[in-house]
Design an enzyme around this catalytic site. Structure first.
Site, PDB file in Angstrom:
ATOM      1  CD  GLU A 131      -3.005  -1.025   0.269  1.00 51.85           C
ATOM      2  OE1 GLU A 131      -3.057  -0.022  -0.468  1.00 51.85           O
ATOM      3  OE2 GLU A 131      -3.805  -1.965   0.198  1.00 51.85           O
ATOM      4  CB  CYS A 185      -2.018   6.802   1.924  1.00 53.90           C
ATOM      5  SG  CYS A 185      -3.396   6.016   2.761  1.00 53.90           S
TER       6      CYS A 185
HETATM    7  P1  NAD Z   1       8.631   4.988   4.294  1.00 53.87           P
HETATM    8  O1  NAD Z   1       8.544   4.174   3.046  1.00 53.87           O
HETATM    9  O2  NAD Z   1       9.745   5.923   4.442  1.00 53.87           O
HETATM   10  O3  NAD Z   1       8.705   4.037   5.595  1.00 53.87           O
HETATM   11  C1  NAD Z   1       7.710   3.061   5.864  1.00 53.87           C
HETATM   12  C2  NAD Z   1       8.333   1.900   6.610  1.00 53.87           C
HETATM   13  O4  NAD Z   1       9.295   1.249   5.783  1.00 53.87           O
HETATM   14  C3  NAD Z   1       9.053   2.265   7.898  1.00 53.87           C
HETATM   15  O5  NAD Z   1       8.732   1.304   8.882  1.00 53.87           O
HETATM   16  C4  NAD Z   1      10.524   2.158   7.501  1.00 53.87           C
HETATM   17  O6  NAD Z   1      11.378   1.860   8.590  1.00 53.87           O
HETATM   18  C5  NAD Z   1      10.494   1.007   6.529  1.00 53.87           C
HETATM   19  N1  NAD Z   1      11.621   0.948   5.585  1.00 53.87           N
HETATM   20  C6  NAD Z   1      12.400   1.964   5.154  1.00 53.87           C
HETATM   21  N2  NAD Z   1      13.326   1.497   4.260  1.00 53.87           N
HETATM   22  C7  NAD Z   1      13.080   0.172   4.128  1.00 53.87           C
HETATM   23  C8  NAD Z   1      13.671  -0.859   3.319  1.00 53.87           C
HETATM   24  N3  NAD Z   1      14.672  -0.622   2.468  1.00 53.87           N
HETATM   25  N4  NAD Z   1      13.155  -2.122   3.407  1.00 53.87           N
HETATM   26  C9  NAD Z   1      12.105  -2.386   4.218  1.00 53.87           C
HETATM   27  N5  NAD Z   1      11.532  -1.455   5.013  1.00 53.87           N
HETATM   28  C10 NAD Z   1      12.006  -0.180   4.960  1.00 53.87           C
HETATM   29  O7  NAD Z   1       7.200   5.685   4.394  1.00 53.87           O
HETATM   30  P2  NAD Z   1       6.717   6.769   5.447  1.00 53.87           P
HETATM   31  O8  NAD Z   1       7.413   8.064   5.147  1.00 53.87           O
HETATM   32  O9  NAD Z   1       6.781   6.195   6.811  1.00 53.87           O
HETATM   33  O10 NAD Z   1       5.167   6.907   5.073  1.00 53.87           O
HETATM   34  C11 NAD Z   1       4.677   7.851   4.198  1.00 53.87           C
HETATM   35  C12 NAD Z   1       4.303   7.224   2.869  1.00 53.87           C
HETATM   36  O11 NAD Z   1       3.402   6.143   3.072  1.00 53.87           O
HETATM   37  C13 NAD Z   1       3.563   8.175   1.960  1.00 53.87           C
HETATM   38  O12 NAD Z   1       4.046   8.031   0.640  1.00 53.87           O
HETATM   39  C14 NAD Z   1       2.123   7.710   2.039  1.00 53.87           C
HETATM   40  O13 NAD Z   1       1.325   8.059   0.938  1.00 53.87           O
HETATM   41  C15 NAD Z   1       2.306   6.237   2.189  1.00 53.87           C
HETATM   42  N6  NAD Z   1       1.126   5.609   2.774  1.00 53.87           N
HETATM   43  C16 NAD Z   1       0.343   4.789   2.011  1.00 53.87           C
HETATM   44  C17 NAD Z   1      -0.805   4.219   2.538  1.00 53.87           C
HETATM   45  C18 NAD Z   1      -1.694   3.331   1.695  1.00 53.87           C
HETATM   46  O14 NAD Z   1      -2.543   2.652   2.265  1.00 53.87           O
HETATM   47  N7  NAD Z   1      -1.529   3.269   0.398  1.00 53.87           N
HETATM   48  C19 NAD Z   1      -1.155   4.483   3.862  1.00 53.87           C
HETATM   49  C20 NAD Z   1      -0.349   5.319   4.620  1.00 53.87           C
HETATM   50  C21 NAD Z   1       0.805   5.873   4.070  1.00 53.87           C
END
Ligand code: NAD
Length: 467
Positions: free
Chosen positions: A242, A276
């Site tokens: 997501e 999101c």
């Molecule tokens: P992010 O991708 O920076 O981090 C999300 C998670 O991924 C964190 O737990 C982080 O530690 C982990 N992570 C980071 N690098 C990783 C890697 N290489 N491998 C595995 N895990 C890793 O996202 P964010 O800044 O926390 O969240 C914001 C984003 O999330 C926005 O783009 C938003 O639109 C999206 N979002 C989407 C939904 C949806 O349902 N589609 C819902 C909420 C947020």
């Protein structure tokens, strides 16, 4: 306060910690464990061991276990809501942390009652064939910082309901609420069914690569989603992704601007825009463009921004410095390129990452604030003259999470909705997700869906039995 991991039914201290700060005050809120490979291996082993018996439990046992988690969420709602506000920044009230905890309960109870019965696909003289839905194994859940508890629930409850066991890793920006919530819920389940580990981003990568994890459910940015796909490929994990959104709203000339201003505003500014499926680009017909701009500005002008613990606060801070700087830079870039500031764009000095609700007019596709996901409290408002032009601009995005159409003519709005390239479209509202409706993105906004029967199926594999 020092927080612990929760592995195999026990609270587990960690030798290494990182500081977690309150984004409204800059004050230290707690110390989060920084787990590494050793703790990850322990959590995965515990989950794999627990899977042997949990996957064999009856539907009734799992259903009761999920309702039990829902009851725990009810009993601790106020404690957890306060922690979410302190850690994430959103206000207690409005569409804030109490709303988030309400959503956690609603999704948990609804998902508890979902069923995936055996399906008979053939029953004739040539044979009898049944399809059984079986759990996948150990599910790794990786969550973001915007709706930390709600999104954790979206991952954990369907996984457990369908007979899987879970290792969850919250965002390093907002780990404390998840550590506390999981500790409370996991204690009601057999040891190893639900485990939580926290750490930095590299822990997420280790999970994606781990041979003992059979599926990753991830909510976060498109960039990280791509990395997870790559690191999960060698072990051929199942994935639900997501990802980011850059949702467009299209406003037709037949609406009353005053009547839709509140819905438009909260569609965009829920959780300070850090959502999101928030409205991130607003396309308004030229005949009512100035009226919609004025109505939105009038509605937003006097909303109180401040520490979310204050019961009167309507808008909280941005959650972290990285995101604050991103929003500030995108707004500055738009203004430098001719955007007209209707409201905001004038952040005050700290403490706290307070960025004011910002409305920008005279913007267009091609500007960074329109083309990129701002994920913060700034809304670009774009003028259009023909509907085809508006739809083309709305679809000119790599993302396809949500969208909305605002019109007095619902049938016409539905026709436009079907031309929008996104997983969900709302008419005269934006972002109103429900536990019974599948939710997911098209294009780069994700793979797979969550919620409802379709969402539950993603935590299962099909076994066909021929007799
Ligand atoms: P992010 O991708 O920076 O981090 C999300 C998670 O991924 C964190 O737990 C982080 O530690 C982990 N992570 C980071 N690098 C990783 C890697 N290489 N491998 C595995 N895990 C890793 O996202 P964010 O800044 O926390 O969240 C914001 C984003 O999330 C926005 O783009 C938003 O639109 C999206 N979002 C989407 C939904 C949806 O349902 N589609 C819902 C909420 C947020």
């Amino acid at each position: 306060m020092e927080y612990n991991l929760y592995i195999n039914g026990k609270s587990v201290p960690c030798h290494s910690h990182m500081d977690i700060f309150n984004p409204a005050t800059g004050e230290l809120l707690g110390k989060c464990p920084v787990a590494g490979r050793e703790q990850l291996d322990a959590a995965v082993s515990a989950a794999a061991e627990a899977f042997k018996s949990w996957s064999q439990t009856s539907d009734e046992v799992r259903k009761a276990a999920c309702h039990g988690m829902g009851k725990i969420l009810e009993d601790h709602a106020e404690e957890l809501a306060k922690l979410v506000t302190e850690e994430q920044g959103k206000p207690l009230n409005g569409l804030g942390s109490r709303f988030e905890l309400g959503g956690c309960q609603a999704w948990t109870h609804y998902t508890a009652d979902l069923e995936l019965p055996v399906k008979v696909v053939q029953d004739n003289e040539e044979g009898y064939v049944e399809l059984h839905r079986k759990p996948v194994g150990v599910v790794g859940s990786i969550t973001p910082w915007n709706w930390p508890l709600m999104i954790a629930i979206w991952h954990v409850v369907p996984a457990i309901r369908s007979g899987n066991t879970v290792v969850i890793k919250p965002s390093p920006y907002t780990p404390l609420g998840t550590l506390r919530m999981v500790e409370l819920m996991a204690a009601s389940l057999p040891p190893g069914v639900l485990n939580v580990i926290s750490g930095r981003d590299d822990l997420g990568q280790m999970m994606s690569e781990h041979p003992g994890i059979q599926k990753i459910v991830f909510t976060g940015s498109c960039a990280t989603g791509g990395k997870i796909m790559a690191s999960a490929a060698p072990t051929l994990k199942r994935l639900t992704l997501e990802l980011g959104g850059n949702d467009a709203g299209i406003v037709l000339p037949d609406v009353d601007p005053q009547a839709i201003a509140e819905g438009l505003f909260w569609g965009a500014f829920i959780n300070g825009g850090q959502t999101c499926a928030a409205l991130k680009r607003l396309y308004v017909h030229e005949d009512i463009y100035e009226d919609v701009c004025a109505a939105l500005t009038g509605y937003a002008a006097n909303l109180p921004m401040g520490n979310g613990l204050d019961e009167n606060t309507a808008l909280g801070p941005v959650q972290n410095e990285m995101q604050y700087n991103k929003v500030r830079d995108l707004v500055s870039d738009a203004v430098a390129n001719g955007a007209r500031v209707l409201l905001g764009a004038d952040p005050k000095e700290g403490p706290g990452y307070f960025y004011p609700a910002t409305l920008l007019a005279d913007v267009s596709n091609g500007m960074r604030i329109v083309d990129e996901e701002q994920f913060g409290p700034a809304l670009p408002i774009i003028k259009f003259s023909s509907l085809d032009e508006a739809i083309e601009m709305a679809n000119a995005s790599e993302n396809g999470l949500g969208g909305s159409v605002w019109s007095a003519d619902v049938d016409r709005a539905k026709e436009i909705a079907l031309r929008m390239e996104c997983g969900s479209v709302w008419i005269n509202k934006h972002g109103m997700i429900q536990p019974n409706v599948p939710f997911g993105g098209v294009k780069k906004s994700g793979i797979g869906v969550e919620f409802g029967e379709e969402g539950l199926k993603e935590y299962t594999t099909i076994q066909a039995v021929y007799s």
